[in-house]
Enzyme design. Structure first.
Site, short mmCIF file in Angstrom:
data_model
loop_
_atom_site.label_atom_id
_atom_site.label_comp_id
_atom_site.label_asym_id
_atom_site.label_seq_id
_atom_site.Cartn_x
_atom_site.Cartn_y
_atom_site.Cartn_z
N TYR A 17 -10.80 6.15 -10.75
CA TYR A 17 -10.34 5.47 -9.54
C TYR A 17 -9.18 6.26 -8.92
O TYR A 17 -9.17 6.52 -7.71
CB TYR A 17 -9.92 4.03 -9.86
N GLU A 39 -8.62 -6.29 -4.26
CA GLU A 39 -7.15 -6.45 -4.23
C GLU A 39 -6.77 -7.93 -4.25
O GLU A 39 -5.83 -8.32 -4.93
CB GLU A 39 -6.56 -5.75 -3.00
N TRP A 47 -4.86 -4.46 -12.76
CA TRP A 47 -5.87 -3.70 -12.04
C TRP A 47 -6.98 -3.28 -13.00
O TRP A 47 -8.15 -3.20 -12.63
CB TRP A 47 -5.24 -2.49 -11.35
#
Length: 179
Positions: A17, A39, A47
């Site tokens: 990522y 998000e 995350w």
């Protein structure tokens, strides 16, 4: 405190990522919607949790197809509330559906989500600051507080700070922008 550039490289989820998505400009509607949805769902979680559930989100939200998600009704809401592959939070699910409907309207008003972002990137001939973006997002979308909006915009290059200046990814991004 370590920066993402210090901890992500080499990590099985964060590494790819960081190296190929974080801070990279995107134009495709489904990619922008995915990033916003992820998000929003990250709020209150790590995350890494979101990256682990990413495929589940993709499947649950029909590949992040805006028109499909915008048409979700009570049957789909109930399905999502029972899907262990995603974050089962009614407010976040409702925000995803509402925000898909907003993105549909942005097609009419601006030509699309990316064009709406571009149209608001400058304020008084200067790059829009985070506080101004947050106000705009809160007025336009649901479940988009300061951290969610900031991370969303940073992840797309609309706000600075995704990478340390000396990070190899930051160098690549600067070189691309200079072309």
């Amino acid at each position: 405190m370590s920066a993402y550039c210090d901890i992500a490289p080499g990590h099985p989820l964060h590494g790819p990522y960081h190296d190929t998505e974080y801070g990279f400009p995107q134009r495709e509607e489904a990619v922008l919607f995915e990033r916003l949805l992820l998000e929003i769902n990250q709020a209150g979680l790590s995350w890494e949790t979101i990256l682990r559930k990413r495929a589940g989100f993709r499947a649950a939200y029909d590949g992040f197809d805006v028109d499909t998600v915008a048409a979700y009704g009570e049957v789909e809401r109930a399905r999502l509330m029972h899907d262990a592959g995603i974050i089962r939070n009614r407010l976040k699910i409702d925000a995803a559906i509402h925000n898909a409907q907003v993105i549909q309207r942005l097609r009419d008003s601006h030509g699309g989500f990316a064009e709406w972002l571009d149209a608001h990137a400058l304020e008084n001939a200067a790059p829009r600051d985070k506080a101004s973006w947050v106000r705009l997002f809160k007025k336009t979308f649901r479940f988009t507080g300061g951290e969610i909006t900031g991370e969303f915009l940073m992840s797309l290059g609309y706000l600075p700070g995704a990478h340390r200046p000396d990070c190899p990814v930051a160098i690549v991004l600067r070189e691309r922008a200079a072309r």
